[in-house]
Design a protein around this motif. Structure first.
Motif, PDB file in Angstrom:
ATOM      1  N   ILE A  45     -20.177   1.406 -40.897  1.00  0.00           N
ATOM      2  CA  ILE A  45     -19.330   0.903 -41.985  1.00  0.00           C
ATOM      3  C   ILE A  45     -19.053   2.026 -42.986  1.00  0.00           C
ATOM      4  CG2 ILE A  45     -19.155  -0.791 -43.856  1.00  0.00           C
ATOM      5  CD1 ILE A  45     -19.059  -2.220 -41.262  1.00  0.00           C
ATOM      6  N   ALA A  46     -20.073   2.842 -43.236  1.00  0.00           N
ATOM      7  CA  ALA A  46     -19.879   3.955 -44.174  1.00  0.00           C
ATOM      8  C   ALA A  46     -18.819   4.908 -43.633  1.00  0.00           C
ATOM      9  CB  ALA A  46     -21.195   4.684 -44.402  1.00  0.00           C
ATOM     10  N   LYS A  47     -18.879   5.138 -42.327  1.00  0.00           N
ATOM     11  CA  LYS A  47     -17.914   6.051 -41.708  1.00  0.00           C
ATOM     12  C   LYS A  47     -16.489   5.522 -41.851  1.00  0.00           C
ATOM     13  CE  LYS A  47     -17.450   8.554 -37.449  1.00  0.00           C
ATOM     14  NZ  LYS A  47     -17.569   8.265 -36.015  1.00  0.00           N
ATOM     15  N   ALA A  48     -16.372   4.200 -41.831  1.00  0.00           N
ATOM     16  CA  ALA A  48     -15.042   3.589 -41.958  1.00  0.00           C
ATOM     17  C   ALA A  48     -14.558   3.585 -43.405  1.00  0.00           C
ATOM     18  CB  ALA A  48     -15.082   2.165 -41.416  1.00  0.00           C
ATOM     19  N   GLY A  49     -15.427   4.011 -44.337  1.00  0.00           N
ATOM     20  CA  GLY A  49     -14.997   4.105 -45.732  1.00  0.00           C
ATOM     21  C   GLY A  49     -15.436   2.957 -46.608  1.00  0.00           C
ATOM     22  N   SER A  50     -16.407   2.200 -46.114  1.00  0.00           N
ATOM     23  CA  SER A  50     -16.895   1.114 -46.965  1.00  0.00           C
ATOM     24  C   SER A  50     -18.429   1.122 -46.938  1.00  0.00           C
ATOM     25  CB  SER A  50     -16.323  -0.231 -46.515  1.00  0.00           C
ATOM     26  OG  SER A  50     -16.674  -1.241 -47.420  1.00  0.00           O
ATOM     27  N   MET A  51     -19.035  -0.022 -47.258  1.00  0.00           N
ATOM     28  CA  MET A  51     -20.492  -0.090 -47.305  1.00  0.00           C
ATOM     29  C   MET A  51     -20.951  -1.386 -46.653  1.00  0.00           C
ATOM     30  SD  MET A  51     -21.086   0.870 -51.327  1.00  0.00           S
ATOM     31  CE  MET A  51     -20.527  -0.724 -51.876  1.00  0.00           C
ATOM     32  N   LEU A  52     -22.099  -1.303 -45.985  1.00  0.00           N
ATOM     33  CA  LEU A  52     -22.676  -2.520 -45.402  1.00  0.00           C
ATOM     34  C   LEU A  52     -23.234  -3.404 -46.522  1.00  0.00           C
ATOM     35  CD1 LEU A  52     -23.230  -3.755 -42.575  1.00  0.00           C
ATOM     36  CD2 LEU A  52     -25.575  -2.946 -42.843  1.00  0.00           C
ATOM     37  N   GLY A  53     -23.631  -2.755 -47.593  1.00  0.00           N
ATOM     38  CA  GLY A  53     -24.081  -3.474 -48.796  1.00  0.00           C
ATOM     39  C   GLY A  53     -25.112  -4.531 -48.471  1.00  0.00           C
ATOM     40  N   SER A  54     -24.850  -5.729 -48.944  1.00  0.00           N
ATOM     41  CA  SER A  54     -25.801  -6.824 -48.767  1.00  0.00           C
ATOM     42  C   SER A  54     -25.553  -7.562 -47.464  1.00  0.00           C
ATOM     43  CB  SER A  54     -25.662  -7.792 -49.942  1.00  0.00           C
ATOM     44  OG  SER A  54     -24.307  -8.208 -50.047  1.00  0.00           O
ATOM     45  N   GLY A  55     -24.546  -7.139 -46.719  1.00  0.00           N
ATOM     46  CA  GLY A  55     -24.260  -7.824 -45.464  1.00  0.00           C
ATOM     47  C   GLY A  55     -23.399  -9.062 -45.658  1.00  0.00           C
ATOM     48  N   ALA A  56     -22.623  -9.063 -46.736  1.00  0.00           N
ATOM     49  CA  ALA A  56     -21.731 -10.187 -46.991  1.00  0.00           C
ATOM     50  C   ALA A  56     -20.354  -9.831 -46.465  1.00  0.00           C
ATOM     51  CB  ALA A  56     -21.650 -10.466 -48.483  1.00  0.00           C
ATOM     52  N   VAL A  57     -19.923 -10.587 -45.505  1.00  0.00           N
ATOM     53  CA  VAL A  57     -18.669 -10.275 -44.829  1.00  0.00           C
ATOM     54  C   VAL A  57     -17.620 -11.300 -45.265  1.00  0.00           C
ATOM     55  CG1 VAL A  57     -17.578  -9.969 -42.577  1.00  0.00           C
ATOM     56  CG2 VAL A  57     -20.000  -9.350 -42.876  1.00  0.00           C
ATOM     57  N   GLU A  94     -12.863  -2.138 -35.255  1.00  0.00           N
ATOM     58  CA  GLU A  94     -13.485  -1.029 -34.525  1.00  0.00           C
ATOM     59  C   GLU A  94     -14.927  -0.784 -34.959  1.00  0.00           C
ATOM     60  OE1 GLU A  94     -11.933   0.594 -32.030  1.00  0.00           O
ATOM     61  OE2 GLU A  94     -10.374  -0.917 -32.387  1.00  0.00           O
ATOM     62  N   CYS A  95     -15.363  -1.455 -36.016  1.00  0.00           N
ATOM     63  CA  CYS A  95     -16.681  -1.149 -36.593  1.00  0.00           C
ATOM     64  C   CYS A  95     -17.798  -1.915 -35.907  1.00  0.00           C
ATOM     65  CB  CYS A  95     -16.715  -1.530 -38.071  1.00  0.00           C
ATOM     66  SG  CYS A  95     -15.804  -0.394 -39.104  1.00  0.00           S
ATOM     67  N   THR A  96     -18.994  -1.318 -35.956  1.00  0.00           N
ATOM     68  CA  THR A  96     -20.194  -2.078 -35.635  1.00  0.00           C
ATOM     69  C   THR A  96     -20.908  -2.354 -36.950  1.00  0.00           C
ATOM     70  OG1 THR A  96     -21.481  -0.075 -35.306  1.00  0.00           O
ATOM     71  CG2 THR A  96     -20.452  -1.065 -33.352  1.00  0.00           C
ATOM     72  N   MET A  97     -21.735  -3.395 -36.949  1.00  0.00           N
ATOM     73  CA  MET A  97     -22.342  -3.828 -38.193  1.00  0.00           C
ATOM     74  C   MET A  97     -23.657  -3.081 -38.437  1.00  0.00           C
ATOM     75  SD  MET A  97     -19.990  -5.729 -39.262  1.00  0.00           S
ATOM     76  CE  MET A  97     -20.713  -6.344 -40.771  1.00  0.00           C
ATOM     77  N   ASP A  98     -23.549  -1.923 -39.000  1.00  0.00           N
ATOM     78  CA  ASP A  98     -24.719  -1.156 -39.426  1.00  0.00           C
ATOM     79  C   ASP A  98     -24.291  -0.217 -40.540  1.00  0.00           C
ATOM     80  OD1 ASP A  98     -24.150   1.665 -38.087  1.00  0.00           O
ATOM     81  OD2 ASP A  98     -23.689   0.128 -36.577  1.00  0.00           O
ATOM     82  N   TYR A  99     -25.274   0.320 -41.235  1.00  0.00           N
ATOM     83  CA  TYR A  99     -24.979   1.131 -42.425  1.00  0.00           C
ATOM     84  C   TYR A  99     -24.047   2.282 -42.108  1.00  0.00           C
ATOM     85  CZ  TYR A  99     -28.900  -1.411 -44.506  1.00  0.00           C
ATOM     86  OH  TYR A  99     -29.717  -2.400 -44.977  1.00  0.00           O
ATOM     87  N   ASP A 100     -24.328   2.983 -40.998  1.00  0.00           N
ATOM     88  CA  ASP A 100     -23.617   4.218 -40.733  1.00  0.00           C
ATOM     89  C   ASP A 100     -22.176   3.984 -40.288  1.00  0.00           C
ATOM     90  OD1 ASP A 100     -25.940   5.440 -41.422  1.00  0.00           O
ATOM     91  OD2 ASP A 100     -26.623   5.778 -39.361  1.00  0.00           O
TER      92      ASP A 100
END
Lengths: 447, 167, 780
Positions: free
Chosen positions: A311-323, A303-309
């Motif tokens: 991912i943060a809302k989903a309870g994690s962090m976009l961090g360095s962008g390592a998926v 359900e997430c889109t790849m941006d800081y906000d």
């Protein structure tokens, strides 16, 4: 090499020729150094450069996501000796974008650093490069020689009043040097033990002097921002999440590699670009921002889109962008054991909670994985992480704690099964097959 | 790379010192210590590993306390404080690599060489190490040869080829 | 000023204060391990986490700067939970072996675990074991107990000036250690024992000998160098078991030198003199006190009667107490002798009669650290005055310009602004150049005697560093060290130093060599107008000598000559805590007297501070406080004014009251003829007094004698001098002056040409005679 697919490519425009397109000539033919020339020729003010970067809403690509322009604006104007430092100590498990940035297009980072140095008034800079990618370090040194010979570095750059020189410094195997103050200590020839902050590097950085430190990808984006304008860059992404971002996709996908997409691209799209799930197996979990980021279960991630906000809302962090993508063959206890071992090995040892706690976490998870778990262990793990988080100089203790807490939170039943049955839900054969030797489904031509 | 395990004198060759000087030149004149990481790598390349005498020699050359140099040599895990084989193979087994065969690659090397992690083959040719993230997860399995050469996509055939090349 | 509220109490603190400093001002204790007020902030132990209003996370009080209006809670749930969490982490790998740990009872971790620890550990994994390290003869290790607070590391790097310890490896494998195969050799090493908050670093000599609660404590004062460090002397059954620093910010701060900390080991030496002894028919007999006193008084009375009082000489140790020196001089004067001196290593006495007061430091000790520029003349500063060197080390870091004029370029571990290294004979000339250059820079007239001299680049650089301060050198200090005071042209150096300070408008002073280098003057332990000084009374042998607590062969400027004169004398009365073979050879009677730990007394330190102390233990055997012995001798010899009931009575008479600082401190000197030219032919001796050989007590402390600073003397020369003599480092050489000594040649790049550095105060080099001798050196 890593595969490339892009939407609105900026940073990766120069990658198409692979190892044949990195030199100064190639970069110039792509319009490289034009922004530096323009800034110097037009005697653009330092404030205007910073304002442009601020407008772009470029957030630090190293993991913390701090607005780059704002960071630059913290540099004291009056100081005589200032530095810019680039963080290419890319060692967060799952992250491998900066390596490719420097491999295929080192000059965009160099130009970005020169522009940053101009904006903050630094005379000298360093790029700290992960020790394990020594060939990239050597290439970067070559690129520096080219830039120096062409007059982009050194005294009175391109005949202006602006002088700046840039050097490469390599690491030699310490994850903690990716932390900016640990990195500065390391450049100073010491152990990479992070410093207590404040003071922040903008006031007390390299050799105690004001220092701007950004991630490679952040610097690499600067020439593009200056070229297209901050606003246009921002509009590529979404508000507060400007521009494009490189995502390093690894794990159980058909085409692991780096993907440059606009901020806000749906995860499902990114997964599709990466060739989808390996062997058509079911997605189980994703660590969306490097190993320190809390793991998210498949349904949440989809359900997430790849941006800081988002991912943060989903309870994690976009961090360095390592998926890091994991399918159903993964034993979450074993996966956590490996990550916990990593943080245990990489703790620098200065703060008590991290030095002592990271080993405690690893040993308990190790016991659970090896059939010696106890019912009270999960509470114990949560309590130990609780005593670690936010109690140390740097964020490594938190980084060690987040996986433990998130793995237990989202996959508790698997841990309980391990403790109760002294074995894994997923049979060892299935696990082994799922993590076996793997050849990418379409070996990309650029390699 | 000149990898010799015999105990050489702690003094570094003029060539190594020239290389160190080049590193020193990157930093402000009063910050020679900044070159210690590079200098220790240069010394390790020359000696094969870092005996304490060599660490002391590097420290003395850079005008820093020997224990400060030892702190550095023991903190960063690619410095070898004990002799290693002519070829040191470091296999990444961290999670992203492990998901794509990293552990299998390590197991394959172990079986081929008959040694475990942190062991050296009896002929002194190979030492095997378990590595942490090398920042090349997209290329998994990855392996470092003598710290500086990164080998990507180390499937069995690639490992066979690599081992055959090492002599 | 900033306002902060801690646990509801408000106070004002200076800008730049940390939360822990503010709490300390309020008397609020915040638990901590790594924080130490004298060390840089590490913020690594995390024990001092407190809650700060509006901060989402607990903050380390040691590293958090106070902001105006800040509210801090040290005992809130958040704070206590954080502190308890840290304590749990500290304990999981700490051996719970308090019953067998030497730190037990005085352990910060143990104390805090009572308040913040749980009764049982939840940690059921394997505990860490860390190999112990050999740090040398003074500091013992149990590294498994180490909590990695890094205080010891920061101490060596920041206070002692050279990083001898580090934290190697990382994470859970982190280990505090010296470089492989090295020990901790700083002369301040024992302080890491005090700094260690757990039982990882403990005193090797004290180890397992007593529990802290079994020890009685007495305040005392160090009997060694002129600083007068304050001590806590700990005893058990009247035996000194341990010496610790008593914190005195204005004197020793919270530090001690290893000499001060471990010299107590000499108190229990087998060479302690514990019974009175007399020599009869060439044989020594232990006798009762009355026999010995009778013998001594008769011997002195006989010489005085037969040859006159001037046939008696008194050699008093500068480490003796004020009271002892006062009574000794009074006794000698009562016998008609003015031959009294405590300045045993001095060789130039031409300033006698020209001084306008008691020579002293010229400032408060605490002011040394506030000077903007300092010139140290003729001093092995780091070994002669380790804690003054330490103060200058810190002020150099703050930007003070420290420069040196000396005959050896030993590494002071201080960032120097300038230096001039010259042969001893050249020191006056170079100092004259510095005076001249400074006068030129300041635009003041120089002494006419300096008109003809040319200023060298080194002298110019020193002059420039001296005037570099804000007020052009007003806040400067010129300090003459032991070597300058022992120099054959000491009076010239004194006069030039004064001129230099006066040109700058700064301070001038002497670094006191011994515990009572000022007190000796105050006690009048110096010759009267017709009397002989220490050198003269040995050069021109006396019929009788009274030796107080000194070993003249080791403690005098020319030990060989001292031995000759003492041996020739008809009667040598020795009051000493120790006996030696030399004493048994030359003395007629040995009176066992108390060392500092077994008597009350007073030392007047180099800044003129009067520091009295009581006995910490009963005298060993039949030893008695020297002031009592001297009083009885005075009575037996019918000297007037010897009716003292206590050492306080003696002090009151000597000082004319009970001042905190003695009066009459003044470094003035009436016109002396400057002696700038020295015609020297041959190799000049540079004699240092090694730190662990400087007095009779430290010479007998076994653990100190095993330290690196106690290495056997060598003949040190620079490369050019070695080459000229056809020697290489390590060669066995025959060094000669009066007698000869066989010494190994050693390269010392810090020496000027044409000098040989040979330590004094050591049995191996007594035969070489004068500390300023011309030596011959040849391959043996």
């Amino acid at each position: 090499m890593a595969l490339i697919d892009t939407i609105n490519p900026l940073l990766t425009t120069g990658w198409s020729k692979g190892d044949a397109g990195w030199s100064l000539k190639d970069y110039e033919s792509r319009g490289g150094y034009a922004q530096l020339k323009r800034i110097l020729a037009s005697k653009m003010s330092q404030d205007d450069v910073i304002a442009e970067v601020k407008k772009s809403a470029l957030r630090g690509r190293g993991g913390a996501g701090f607005p780059a322009g704002l960071k630059w604006s913290f540099m004291p104007k009056a100081a005589a000796e200032k530095y810019v430092v680039c963080n290419t100590d890319e060692g967060e498990p799952g992250t491998f974008k900066d390596r490719d940035l420097l491999r295929y297009d080192p000059h965009s980072t160099i130009e970005g650093m020169i522009i940053a140095a101009y904006a903050v008034g630094a005379k000298r800079g360093y790029n700290y490069i992960h020790g394990e990618i020594f060939d990239i370090y050597q290439r970067f040194e070559e690129a520096l020689d080219q830039a120096r010979a062409a007059g982009y570095l050194g005294e009175r750059i391109l005949g202006s009043d602006f002088s700046f020189d840039l050097f490469a410094h390599h690491g030699w195997g310490a994850y903690i040097c990716g932390e900016e103050t640990g990195l500065l200590e390391s450049i100073e020839g010491k152990k990479g033990q992070p410093r207590y902050k404040p003071p922040f590097p903008a006031n007390f950085g390299l050799y105690g002097k004001p220092t701007t430190i950004n991630n490679t990808e952040t610097f690499a984006a600067i020439p593009f921002i200056m070229g297209m304008g901050g606003e246009a860059y921002l509009n590529l992404g979404k508000p507060n999440n400007g521009g494009t971002k490189l995502f390093s996709v690894s794990g159980h996908v058909n085409r692991p590699g780096n993907y440059e997409v606009p901020m806000g691209t749906p995860f499902a799209k990114l997964l599709e670009m990466a060739g989808g799930m390996r062997g058509g197996r079911k997605l189980k979990a994703v660590i969306p921002g490097g190993s320190s980021a809390p793991v998210l279960p498949a349904d949440v991630m989809m359900e997430c889109t790849m941006d800081y906000d988002s991912i943060a809302k989903a309870g994690s962090m976009l961090g360095s962008g390592a998926v890091i993508v994991m399918d159903e063959t993964v034993c979450m206890v074993k996966a956590l054991e490996r990550l916990s071992y990593f943080y245990f090995e990489e703790s620098c040892g200065q703060c008590t909670p991290c030095r002592e706690g990271s080993g405690w976490l690893y040993r308990v998870v190790h016991r659970i994985e090896h059939g010696q778990g106890r019912p009270e262990d999960l509470d114990l793990l949560n309590r130990v992480t609780d005593n670690m988080m936010g109690k140390t100089i740097c964020a490594l203790a938190d980084a060690a704690a987040f996986p433990v807490r998130s793995f237990i939170k989202h996959f508790k039943s698997e841990f309980e099964y391990h403790i109760e049955h002294k074995k894994c839900l997923v049979s060892p054969e299935v696990q082994r097959a799922g993590s076996g030797f793997f050849r990418a489904s379409s070996a990309a031509g650029a390699a | 790379m000149n990898k010799q395990n015999d105990m050489l004198s702690p003094e570094l060759s003029p060539e190594a010192l020239r290389k160190i000087d080049r590193e020193v030149a990157k930093y402000p004149a009063d910050q020679k210590q900044s070159a210690v990481m590079a200098a220790l790598v240069i010394a390790q390349d020359e000696k094969g590993w870092l005996p304490k005498e060599t660490i002391a020699a590097v420290a003395s050359y850079l005008g820093m306390p020997p224990i400060a140099a030892y702190e550095v040599a023991s903190f960063y895990n690619m410095y070898d404080l004990h002799p290693v084989g002519k070829y040191k193979l470091t296999v990444c087994t961290n999670l992203p690599c492990a998901l794509s065969g990293g552990v299998h690659a390590a197991d394959y090397v172990k079986e081929k060489l008959g040694i475990d992690f942190n062991e050296t083959t009896p002929d002194g040719k190979f030492t095997l190490k378990e590595g942490e993230c090398m920042g090349a997860c997209g290329d998994a399995p990855v392996m470092l040869v003598n710290n500086k050469r990164m080998c990507s996509f180390m499937l069995p055939e690639a490992i066979d080829k690599l081992l055959a090349e090492c002599n | 000023m900033l306002e902060i509220e801690i646990d509801g109490k408000t106070l004002q603190v200076a800008d730049g204060s940390t939360v822990i400093e503010a709490a300390h001002q309020l008397g609020t204790y915040i638990p901590h391990f790594c924080y130490h007020k004298k060390l840089s902030i590490a913020a690594n132990c995390r024990m001092c986490l407190v809650q700060v209003e509006k901060a989402p996370k607990p903050m380390p009080a040691c590293a958090t700067l106070v902001t105006n209006g800040m509210k801090v809670f040290t005992h809130s749930d958040l704070a206590v939970k954080a502190q308890k969490g840290v304590m749990e982490f500290l304990l999981i790998n700490h051996p719970l072996d308090c019953p067998i740990c030497d730190q037990g009872g005085e352990c910060q971790l143990q104390d805090l675990a009572v308040g913040y620890g749980e009764s049982a550990s939840k940690y059921e994994e394997e505990k860490r074991v860390v190999p112990d390290k050999d740090l040398g003869p003074l500091v013992s290790t149990d590294m498994t107990r180490c909590i990695n607070c890094t205080r010891c590391i920061r101490f060596t790097a920041e206070i002692a000036g050279f990083m001898e310890l580090g934290q190697s490896f990382r994470g859970e494998h982190a280990e505090v250690m010296p470089f492989i195969g090295k020990t901790v050799d700083t002369e301040l090493s024992g302080n890491i024992i005090d700094l260690c908050p757990v039982g990882a670093l403990t005193s090797k000599p004290f180890r397992f000998s007593a529990r802290t609660w079994e020890l009685s404590r007495r305040r005392s004062v160090s009997p060694h160098d002129g600083l007068g460090s304050n001590l806590i002397v700990q005893t058990k059954n009247d035996r000194v078991m341990r010496v610790l620093p008593l914190e005195r910010e204005e004197i020793n701060e919270c530090w001690l030198t290893d000499k001060e900390r471990f010299s107590y080991l000499g108190l229990n030496s087998a060479e302690r003199l514990t019974r009175p002894m007399v020599k009869q028919g060439g044989a020594w007999k232990e006798v009762d006190w009355n026999v010995a006193l009778d013998y001594a008084s008769h011997a002195l009375r006989d010489v005085a009667k037969t040859h006159g009082g001037a046939a008696i000489g008194g050699l008093l140790s500068p480490h003796a107490t004020l009271e002892e020196m006062y009574l000794a001089q009074k006794l000698l004067r009562g016998l008609g002798s003015e031959n009294i001196d405590f300045r045993l290593r001095q060789s130039d006495f031409s300033a006698d009669g020209k001084r306008t007061g008691t020579p002293w430091l010229g400032m408060k000790i605490a002011d040394i650290g506030r000077l903007e520029s300092v010139l140290i003349v003729g001093s092995f500063l780091r070994k002669d005055h380790p804690l003054i060197a330490q103060r200058l080390r810190q002020s150099a870091k703050r930007g003070a310009q420290i420069s040196v004029l000396h005959s050896a370029d030993d590494d002071l571990l201080i960032k120097l602004a300038a230096r001039a290294i010259a042969a001893p004979s050249q020191l006056p000339a170079v100092l004259a150049q510095i005076v001249k250059a400074t006068c030129q820079l300041k635009g003041v007239a120089a002494d006419a005697a300096l008109a003809g001299i040319a200023v060298s680049a080194e002298a110019q650089a020193i002059a420039q560093s001296l005037v570099a301060g804000k007020d052009g050198g007003k806040n400067s200090g010129i300090l003459l060290g032991n070597f300058a005071q022992q120099h054959p042209q000491a009076a010239t150096l004194h006069a030039l130093g004064r001129q230099l300070a006066s040109a700058l408008g700064g301070s001038f002073g002497f670094l006191g060599e011994a515990a009572n280098s000022v007190g000796g003057y105050v006690a009048k332990a110096v010759p009267g107008a017709a009397g002989m000084n220490a050198a003269a009374m040995l050069k021109d042998p006396r019929q009788a000598y009274v030796v107080l607590a000194a070993e003249p062969e080791l403690d005098c400027a020319d030990g060989a000559q001292a031995l000759v004169s003492l041996t020739k004398a008809a009667a040598v009365v020795v009051l000493s805590p120790f006996k030696s073979q030399a004493m048994l050879d030359y003395a007629a009677v040995l009176l066992p007297v108390s060392p500092f730990s077994e008597t009350s007394g007073t030392f007047v330190n180099t800044e003129g501070r009067v520091q009295s102390f009581y006995a910490a233990a009963k005298p060993q055997g039949e030893a008695r406080p020297a002031w009592k012995v001297l009083r009885v001798l005075g009575n037996l010899l019918d000297v007037a004014g010897f009716e003292f009931n206590s050492s306080e009575d003696v002090r009151a008479e000597a000082l004319g009251g009970q001042p905190d600082f003695v009066s009459g401190l003044d470094n003035g000197i009436d016109a002396v003829a400057l002696n700038l030219t020295a015609s020297v032919h041959g190799l000049e001796r540079v004699a240092d007094v090694p730190i662990h050989f400087a007095d009779s007590l430290v010479r007998r402390a076994p653990a100190l004698q095993q330290a690196r600073d106690s290495a056997a003397p060598t003949a040190r020369m620079n490369a050019a001098t070695l080459a000229k003599l056809g020697l290489v480092s390590g060669d066995k050489t025959r060094v000669g002056a009066g007698g000869t000594a066989i010494l190994a040649a050693e390269l010392d790049a810090g020496l000027p040409d044409g000098v040989v550095r040979v330590a004094a105060a050591h049995a191996d080099t007594v035969a070489l005679g004068a500390m300023s001798a011309i030596l011959s050196v040849e391959k043996a």
